[in-house]
Write a protein that holds these residues in place. Structure first.
Motif, mmCIF file in Angstrom:
data_model
loop_
_atom_site.group_PDB
_atom_site.id
_atom_site.type_symbol
_atom_site.label_atom_id
_atom_site.label_comp_id
_atom_site.label_asym_id
_atom_site.label_seq_id
_atom_site.Cartn_x
_atom_site.Cartn_y
_atom_site.Cartn_z
ATOM 1 N N ASN A 1 2.872 21.820 48.300
ATOM 2 C CA ASN A 1 1.547 22.030 47.717
ATOM 3 C C ASN A 1 1.621 22.735 46.375
ATOM 4 N N PHE A 2 2.473 23.762 46.301
ATOM 5 C CA PHE A 2 2.578 24.537 45.060
ATOM 6 C C PHE A 2 3.187 23.712 43.942
ATOM 7 N N GLU B 1 0.303 22.021 42.341
ATOM 8 C CA GLU B 1 -0.469 23.032 41.622
ATOM 9 C C GLU B 1 0.227 23.390 40.308
ATOM 10 N N THR B 2 1.549 23.490 40.376
ATOM 11 C CA THR B 2 2.336 23.826 39.175
ATOM 12 C C THR B 2 2.335 22.671 38.186
ATOM 13 N N LYS C 1 -0.495 22.280 35.732
ATOM 14 C CA LYS C 1 -0.553 23.160 34.559
ATOM 15 C C LYS C 1 -0.112 22.439 33.286
#
Length: 295
Positions: free
Chosen positions: A119-120, A123-124, A127
């Motif tokens: 998941n991260f 999210e990363t 960016k």
């Protein structure tokens, strides 16, 4: 400097980019951050973000837009290793010379850490949109990342690998598993590097074909090392394929033929890359290193 030292030095450069993107170890849920940090900092050659970075530069990319995706691909790779090592899958106690996440933190927390890294990662990667005006390129890169990490890519290969464990496989199925389970993230790395640099669809597809050869060679070399390598060199148990009655390229063709196939695939990939770069480029040396690596 030897190529092994060069790769290690480049991996440290990658770490300086990707590790600061990890979450701070704070808050009531800090255990999950500790497990994520533990596995991400366990070492490794950082081959995938390195290939992504070099491909991006090869197509003329110069901005920070590549950096979130470099972190994301390594997070996805690391999550897959956490899950691969779980008792319900390969049941390995060591990875990169360190005890695996489920041994140190327990099976439930290791499972959650893999979920968290996946998941991260997205999210990363998101960016990256803050670093570019070329939003369509970033969106294309995000689509590639999702597809190659998911059911049409790595997870699809893992499904077939698990379902067929202990059963005799044809070469066609072995190549399907290797192409999906291992080559998919390497394909994603080079395709994303090209996409973020503004490469055309034809060039991105060429990177897909080249990186598939690299990925297949990488997996066959892993299978070879599982037979002839040592636990000290690999940082993980050897002989697991034979122990699990797993059909591999090596078990079907023998060591010598497998080694010849690794060389053939890598040489073909390098020849095709010469259409884009000169022979002295680091990425060419990196592919050669993948042939000769001992871990």
């Amino acid at each position: 400097m030897t190529m092994r030292e060069e790769v290690a030095a480049r991996a440290k450069e990658v770490d300086k980019i990707i590790m600061p993107m990890m979450p701070d170890i704070i808050g009531p849920q800090k255990t999950i951050y500790e497990v994520m940090e533990y596995t991400m900092s366990a070492g490794g050659k950082r081959i995938r973000p390195l290939l992504m970075w070099e491909t991006y530069k090869m197509f003329g990319g110069t901005s920070k837009v590549i950096e979130p995706f470099m972190a994301a691909i390594e997070m996805i790779h690391t999550y897959s290793l956490i899950h691969d090592d779980l008792p319900c899958m390969d049941n390995d106690d060591y990875r990169r010379g360190k005890k695996t996440a489920h041994v140190v933190y327990g099976e439930a927390m290791a499972l959650l850490a893999g979920d968290a890294l996946l998941n991260f990662a997205f999210e990363t990667a998101a960016k990256a949109f803050n670093y570019t005006d070329h939003l369509q390129d970033a969106a294309k890169a995000m689509q590639i990342l999702g597809q190659k990490a998911g059911v049409f890519g790595m997870i699809g290969g893992q499904v077939v690998d698990i379902e067929m464990e202990g059963k005799p496989l044809t070469m066609e199925l072995v190549e399907f598993i290797d192409r999906k389970k291992t080559a998919s993230l390497i394909e994603a790395s080079m395709m994303i590097g090209a996409a973020l640099a503004g490469a055309g669809d034809g060039e991105i597809q060429m990177m897909k074909r080249i990186s598939r050869k690299i990925g297949m060679a990488f997996q066959i070399q892993d299978d070879i090392l599982d037979v002839i390598g040592t636990e000290e060199e690999l940082g993980k148990p050897v002989g697991s394929d034979a122990k699990n009655n797993k059909t591999t390229y090596v078990s079907l063709t023998g060591i010598e033929n497998a080694q010849a196939e690794v060389k053939r695939l890598c040489e073909e990939a390098k020849q095709q890359l010469e259409l884009f770069i000169g022979e002295d480029d680091f990425i060419m040396d990196l592919i050669t290193y993948l042939i000769d690596r001992k871990n």
